[in-house]
Design an enzyme around this catalytic site. Structure first.
Site, short mmCIF file in Angstrom:
data_model
loop_
_atom_site.label_atom_id
_atom_site.label_comp_id
_atom_site.label_asym_id
_atom_site.label_seq_id
_atom_site.Cartn_x
_atom_site.Cartn_y
_atom_site.Cartn_z
N GLU A 160 19.22 86.73 -19.31
CA GLU A 160 18.85 86.13 -18.01
C GLU A 160 19.83 86.47 -16.89
O GLU A 160 20.48 85.57 -16.34
CB GLU A 160 18.82 84.61 -18.17
CG GLU A 160 17.92 84.11 -19.24
CD GLU A 160 18.09 82.61 -19.51
OE1 GLU A 160 19.12 82.04 -19.13
OE2 GLU A 160 17.18 82.03 -20.10
N GLY B 123 21.17 87.04 -13.24
CA GLY B 123 20.76 86.72 -11.87
C GLY B 123 21.60 87.56 -10.93
O GLY B 123 21.16 88.55 -10.35
N ARG C 269 29.76 80.23 -0.56
CA ARG C 269 30.54 80.52 -1.76
C ARG C 269 32.06 80.50 -1.56
O ARG C 269 32.78 79.92 -2.39
CB ARG C 269 30.08 81.84 -2.39
CG ARG C 269 28.58 81.80 -2.81
CD ARG C 269 28.19 82.94 -3.72
NE ARG C 269 28.79 82.84 -5.02
CZ ARG C 269 29.86 83.49 -5.41
NH1 ARG C 269 30.42 84.36 -4.61
NH2 ARG C 269 30.37 83.31 -6.61
N CYS D 8 31.36 74.02 12.23
CA CYS D 8 32.42 73.08 12.58
C CYS D 8 33.19 72.60 11.36
O CYS D 8 33.10 71.43 10.99
CB CYS D 8 31.82 71.91 13.34
SG CYS D 8 31.22 72.50 14.91
N TYR E 254 23.22 84.18 -4.58
CA TYR E 254 23.72 82.83 -4.30
C TYR E 254 24.26 82.64 -2.88
O TYR E 254 25.10 81.78 -2.65
CB TYR E 254 24.79 82.42 -5.33
CG TYR E 254 24.28 82.45 -6.75
CD1 TYR E 254 23.34 81.53 -7.19
CD2 TYR E 254 24.72 83.42 -7.65
CE1 TYR E 254 22.86 81.55 -8.50
CE2 TYR E 254 24.24 83.46 -8.96
CZ TYR E 254 23.31 82.53 -9.37
OH TYR E 254 22.84 82.57 -10.66
#
Ligand code: LLP
Length: 440
Positions: free
Chosen positions: A298, A300, A338, A369, A398
């Site tokens: 799997e 990603g 991130r 801000c 992501y």
């Protein structure tokens, strides 16, 4: 060395510099794309995307015939991407009714869709069963009953895997390690819950338990956690086979394959992970006298990470003599959380000065801000002036998927580039979009 040459290992495959010294991707000049589509802009290189799908499919397929690569949609999904993933022969790992709906919008073959998540809602399970989803990866005992109940009402027998927690630390950021005992995900082997779930699943008339799943975390650079997990799960499966006649026809070691974000952090390729995982499965089958199960992987991040590059326009520049020079861009933590969330590191390239050699040290900050809105800290790049185009490579995974409307900002436009052509795959949000769901 020019900045472009230094960064070739983290740029999309088709990256080049044209006669104007501008960075091009998929034959498109990023400076022109910035004026045509405005910024911030996320650009996916179709060639890199298809290459990484083909690499995972090819490397695992070559070593293990009965294998299926399913793309973890949580890294980023929209209709155009789902269509390409299907064309490339991959399946899909989804975690919500939303991701499932995107898959349905492009007629993704439901038999190749796996439904993950630690708290799937009843409505989501109903939707999944209603559209004949391939597998539900059951995370806990509560869900086991829920899936059985929904399947009974729908008069179907649903194929399921059980997600186990093997008790392994994948040595990645604590927010993205999931194989340890103290995690919200999965059924721990050590506490007996995994066994309890197996017995229960096998007794539920509307469930067909066909295998086991683990996911150890994300951005895992070493193969050791996978090897350990395979040893633990296969040993457990052999025990369960003996004790409860468990049918172990399918196994997934999850995703988590690393990508290279910066020049000093190279990552293994698909071939390396495939070899290690397949070898570990073969030796575990031998050791515990099991038939090799079907293998599901799997990835990603490793599918979309490098295919995506974000571009921004530089605005205000602030010098604090002797301390730091801040270059502010027109995006930041709302489209890429991130660095703020995990301390992730990125590098930048000045797209309209990709052939320049002389550099100066700057930090690239967003427009939101919060002081923590820093995308790139202390990087040497050619001298930036307001209006320059700053590109951040390896932004495919992501970033958009975790984007927010913080400060009522607009989520960026997304384009796909190929052979000198750019097509919009998601339009930029507008101010009207922000108020669309409001009422007074
Ligand atoms: N399978 C399962 C069950 C997962 O939970 C995940 C990711 C994957 C596969 C895909 O992992 P990948 O190959 O992309 O590492 N937001 C974090 C990453 C969270 C990953 C969540 N689960 C980040 O930005 O680093």
């Amino acid at each position: 060395m020019a900045t472009f040459e230094r960064m070739s290992t983290i740029l999309p495959d088709t990256a080049k510099v044209n006669s104007k010294g501008h960075l091009t991707i998929g034959g498109c000049d990023l400076v022109e794309l910035a004026s045509d589509f405005s910024t911030p802009l996320y650009i996916f290189d179709e060639a890199t995307l298809r290459r990484s799908c083909g690499e995972f499919r090819g490397e695992f397929g070559k070593l293990y015939e009965d294998s299926l690569v399913i793309y973890a949609a949580k890294a980023f999904i929209n209709s155009a991407l789902a269509k390409i993933i299907n064309e490339e022969g991959l399946g899909l790992d989804i975690v919500s009714g939303g991701e499932l709906s995107i898959a349905r919008s492009v007629d993704f073959p439901m038999s190749k869709v796996y439904f993950h998540g630690n708290n799937k809602l009843r409505e989501e399970i109903e939707l999944a069963i209603d559209c004949r989803i391939g597998r539900i990866v059951v995370d806990n005992l509560h869900e086991l009953s829920l899936v059985n109940e929904v399947a009974r009402k729908a008069k179907v027998t649903q194929d399921i895997l059980l997600r186990l927690t093997p008790g392994i630390d994948a040595h990645t950021h604590q927010h993205i390690t999931t194989g340890v005992i103290d995690t919200k995900f999965g059924l721990p082997i050590a506490t007996g819950q995994a066994e309890e779930a197996i017995v229960k699943a096998m007794s539920e008339p509307n469930l067909r338990l066909i295998g086991l799943h683990v996911h150890l975390g994300s951005l895992i650079f070493s193969i050791e956690p996978y090897q350990k997990a395979i040893e633990i799960v296969f040993k457990f499966a052999a025990e369960m086979k003996k004790k409860h006649k468990l049918i172990f026809r399918e196994f997934s070691p999850g995703g988590g394959f690393a990508v290279q974000y910066t020049q000093d952090t190279p990552a293994p390729d698909a071939a390396y992970y495939a070899r290690a995982i397949v070898d570990a499965i073969h030796s575990a089958c031998k050791e515990f006298k099991l038939e090799p199960p079907r293998l599901i992987v799997e990835p990603g991040r490793a599918i979309v990470g490098r295919a995506g590059i974000a571009i921004y326009r530089a605005g205000a520049i602030k010098d604090i003599p002797g301390i730091r020079r801040y270059v502010a861009i027109d995006g930041g933590m709302a489209d890429n959380i991130r660095p703020a969330l995990y301390g992730s590191r990125y590098e930048a390239i000045v797209a309209n000065k990709a052939d320049k050699k002389e550099c100066e040290r700057v930090s690239i900050v967003g427009k939101y801000c919060e002081s923590g809105d820093i995308l790139v800290k202390d990087e040497d790049i050619p001298r930036v002036v307001p209006g320059d185009i700053i590109a951040i490579p390896v932004s495919g995974a992501y970033c958009l998927a975790m984007a927010s409307n913080y400060n009522a900002s607009l989520k960026p436009a997304i384009i796909m580039v190929k052979n000198g052509k750019a097509r919009l795959i998601r339009r930029r949000e507008s101010h009207e979009d922000l108020m669309r769901f409001d009422s007074i």
